[in-house]
Enzyme design. Structure first.
Site, PDB file in Angstrom:
ATOM      1  N   GLY A  69     -22.257 -46.618   6.887  1.00 23.33           N
ATOM      2  CA  GLY A  69     -21.371 -46.841   5.756  1.00 23.33           C
ATOM      3  C   GLY A  69     -21.450 -45.766   4.695  1.00 23.33           C
ATOM      4  O   GLY A  69     -20.439 -45.384   4.106  1.00 23.33           O
ATOM      5  N   ASN A 149     -21.800 -56.528  -2.289  1.00 22.57           N
ATOM      6  CA  ASN A 149     -23.028 -56.710  -1.511  1.00 22.57           C
ATOM      7  C   ASN A 149     -24.110 -57.472  -2.248  1.00 22.57           C
ATOM      8  O   ASN A 149     -25.034 -57.994  -1.625  1.00 22.57           O
ATOM      9  CB  ASN A 149     -23.576 -55.349  -1.081  1.00 22.57           C
ATOM     10  CG  ASN A 149     -23.830 -54.435  -2.263  1.00 22.57           C
ATOM     11  OD1 ASN A 149     -22.904 -54.116  -3.020  1.00 22.57           O
ATOM     12  ND2 ASN A 149     -25.059 -53.998  -2.448  1.00 22.57           N
ATOM     13  N   GLN A 177     -19.503 -55.106   3.743  1.00 22.45           N
ATOM     14  CA  GLN A 177     -19.947 -56.503   3.687  1.00 22.45           C
ATOM     15  C   GLN A 177     -18.875 -57.471   4.171  1.00 22.45           C
ATOM     16  O   GLN A 177     -19.186 -58.599   4.573  1.00 22.45           O
ATOM     17  CB  GLN A 177     -20.361 -56.866   2.255  1.00 22.45           C
ATOM     18  CG  GLN A 177     -21.579 -56.130   1.758  1.00 22.45           C
ATOM     19  CD  GLN A 177     -22.840 -56.475   2.518  1.00 22.45           C
ATOM     20  OE1 GLN A 177     -22.964 -57.556   3.093  1.00 22.45           O
ATOM     21  NE2 GLN A 177     -23.801 -55.550   2.524  1.00 22.45           N
ATOM     22  N   SER A 197     -19.864 -50.438   8.535  1.00 23.01           N
ATOM     23  CA  SER A 197     -21.179 -50.061   9.044  1.00 23.01           C
ATOM     24  C   SER A 197     -21.600 -51.053  10.109  1.00 23.01           C
ATOM     25  O   SER A 197     -21.476 -52.272   9.932  1.00 23.01           O
ATOM     26  CB  SER A 197     -22.210 -50.052   7.910  1.00 23.01           C
ATOM     27  OG  SER A 197     -23.473 -49.676   8.388  1.00 23.01           O
ATOM     28  N   GLY A 198     -22.117 -50.556  11.230  1.00 19.02           N
ATOM     29  CA  GLY A 198     -22.430 -51.411  12.359  1.00 19.02           C
ATOM     30  C   GLY A 198     -23.625 -52.316  12.172  1.00 19.02           C
ATOM     31  O   GLY A 198     -23.650 -53.437  12.690  1.00 19.02           O
ATOM     32  N   HIS A 199     -24.649 -51.881  11.441  1.00 15.73           N
ATOM     33  CA  HIS A 199     -25.885 -52.661  11.413  1.00 15.73           C
ATOM     34  C   HIS A 199     -25.770 -53.930  10.582  1.00 15.73           C
ATOM     35  O   HIS A 199     -26.683 -54.758  10.572  1.00 15.73           O
ATOM     36  CB  HIS A 199     -27.074 -51.800  10.968  1.00 15.73           C
ATOM     37  CG  HIS A 199     -27.117 -51.483   9.507  1.00 15.73           C
ATOM     38  ND1 HIS A 199     -27.888 -52.184   8.619  1.00 15.73           N
ATOM     39  CD2 HIS A 199     -26.489 -50.516   8.796  1.00 15.73           C
ATOM     40  CE1 HIS A 199     -27.744 -51.670   7.410  1.00 15.73           C
ATOM     41  NE2 HIS A 199     -26.907 -50.659   7.492  1.00 15.73           N
ATOM     42  N   THR A 235     -22.422 -34.128  17.456  1.00 14.94           N
ATOM     43  CA  THR A 235     -22.375 -34.787  18.751  1.00 14.94           C
ATOM     44  C   THR A 235     -22.121 -36.279  18.576  1.00 14.94           C
ATOM     45  O   THR A 235     -22.797 -36.949  17.798  1.00 14.94           O
ATOM     46  CB  THR A 235     -23.690 -34.578  19.514  1.00 14.94           C
ATOM     47  OG1 THR A 235     -23.912 -33.170  19.664  1.00 14.94           O
ATOM     48  CG2 THR A 235     -23.644 -35.237  20.883  1.00 14.94           C
ATOM     49  N   CYS A 323     -30.379 -50.690  -1.166  1.00 12.54           N
ATOM     50  CA  CYS A 323     -30.328 -49.285  -1.562  1.00 12.54           C
ATOM     51  C   CYS A 323     -30.967 -49.053  -2.933  1.00 12.54           C
ATOM     52  O   CYS A 323     -31.187 -47.920  -3.328  1.00 12.54           O
ATOM     53  CB  CYS A 323     -28.881 -48.797  -1.573  1.00 12.54           C
ATOM     54  SG  CYS A 323     -28.148 -48.769   0.068  1.00 12.54           S
TER      55      CYS A 323
END
Length: 390
Positions: A69, A149, A177, A197-199, A235, A323
């Protein structure tokens, strides 16, 4: 232990890991390589992009994969601002994530952008009328998060984006979120850019994305081999992209039923805490809030002390944004809601996933009540035994 800090990170889902595994073991090639291994990886990468595009209601070419994110927000905001054909003015809200606010500070300091920060209501809502009053011919873009968040307040993104669309101003929303709880159809939302964001959804850490409407100018932040159509070199994380596609399918495919069930449990959780702890303050909006997040301030106790007591009782949660971990400053979000510094220092945030059992939430609510009352009792006992001043 009951884990209630999903807003910081969610546990990886078995279904996600199983789908990723082949791209970490057998189909492990670099998708930019022109041989059998590379072409197999490229095919899986392309399928993941198409699956995500179908979920967001956009074209595959409008998806840019990132490391998460924070990078996605940096790319969206720096990219659109530095490539914009007009103005040096950005509009945001007072309760954005640091991955937005720090980017805007950079653009102000090093590129001369003027930043207008919109105030929020005591429950954290941004007014579309307030936005309309500050957008002008020099406005480059606007960014307001979909869901906060720390306190869970959900914004009227459609209304805010509509204001910007009528003014010809690009609109970005940080939806990190919101994913897994709220609709993400970018056409319906009317946004120019959206970041995920994936996590937070059940992938390992290290994958995210930016949706960017076709035709929107965007300067790359990472330069190199020109991957992602030149918008994000590096990559490609094929396994991460495949995992993100699966995680989004699982999370968004369960809506709206999962959100309704979670919201009902959230309501019971909040009521139990407010009834059990005299003086407890619910932070964020009572109605327009994430189904999987409850946040409180408990005047008279230290929030970190409550967290330690909760963990001793088997409940893991947080005081707010991961954060800002380690910061001694009160939450800027809570201050923007009008809370004083002392009250803001008592914050506790509990957040969960679609799969969190209702029984865990019931047990956690009892633990919150017991923990706060225990800390208050200790504080009162300490005050009673403190020596009187001469």
């Amino acid at each position: 232990m009951i884990y209630l800090d999903a807003a910081a990170t969610a546990p990886a889902r078995r279904e996600v890991l199983e789908e990723m595994w082949p791209f970490l073991t057998t189909t492990f090639g670099n998708p930019s390589s022109h041989h059998t291994y590379g072409e197999a990886a490229a095919a899986g990468f392309s399928r993941a992009r198409a699956r995500i595009a179908a979920l967001l209601g956009c074209r595959p070419a409008e998806i840019v994969f990132t490391s998460g994110g924070t990078e996605a927000n940096n790319l969206a905001l720096k990219g659109m601002a530095l490539a914009a054909p007009r103005g040096r003015h950005i509009v945001t809200s007072a309760i954005e994530h640091p991955a937005v606010l720090e980017v805007l500070g950079y653009l102000r300091r090093f590129h001369g952008f003027r930043i207008t920060t919109l105030p929020v209501s005591p429950t954290g809502l941004v007014s579309p009328d307030a936005l309309a009053s500050v957008v002008d011919d020099a406005t480059t873009l606007c960014t307001v998060m979909y869901a906060n968040n720390e306190v869970g307040t959900v914004q009227d993104v459609e209304g805010l984006a509509g204001v910007c669309r009528r003014a010809g101003v690009p609109f970005h929303t940080d939806a990190v979120q919101a994913a897994g709880w709220l609709p993400l159809d970018v056409g319906r939302l009317g946004v120019t850019a959206l970041t995920l964001s994936g996590h937070k959804l059940g992938t390992p850490k290290g994958i995210g994305l930016m949706y960017l409407r076709a035709g929107t100018p965007c300067e790359p932040v990472l330069h190199g081999g020109g991957q992602e159509r030149g918008r994000r070199s590096g990559t490609e994380n094929v396994a991460g992209a495949v995992g993100l596609a699966r995680a989004l399918e699982l999370a968004q495919g369960s809506l709206p039923a999962a959100a309704v069930t979670a919201a009902r449990a959230r309501g019971t959780f909040i009521s139990s805490v407010l009834e059990g702890v005299p003086g407890a303050i619910l932070t964020g909006d009572g109605q327009q809030r994430l189904p999987g997040l409850a946040s409180f301030c408990f005047p008279g106790v230290n929030g970190e002390t409550v967290l330690l007591e909760l963990e001793r009782r088997g409940v893991v949660c947080s005081s707010g944004s991961a954060c800002a971990a380690g910061s001694t400053e009160p939450s800027a979000v809570l201050l923007a809601l009008g809370l004083d510094e002392e009250t803001a220092s008592t914050a506790v945030r509990l957040s969960w996933t679609q799969g969190t059992p209702s029984g865990d939430l019931e047990a956690a609510a009892r633990a919150v009540v017991a923990s706060v009352l225990a800390v208050r009792s200790l504080g009162a006992a300490h005050a009673d035994t403190a020596p009187a001043e001469a």
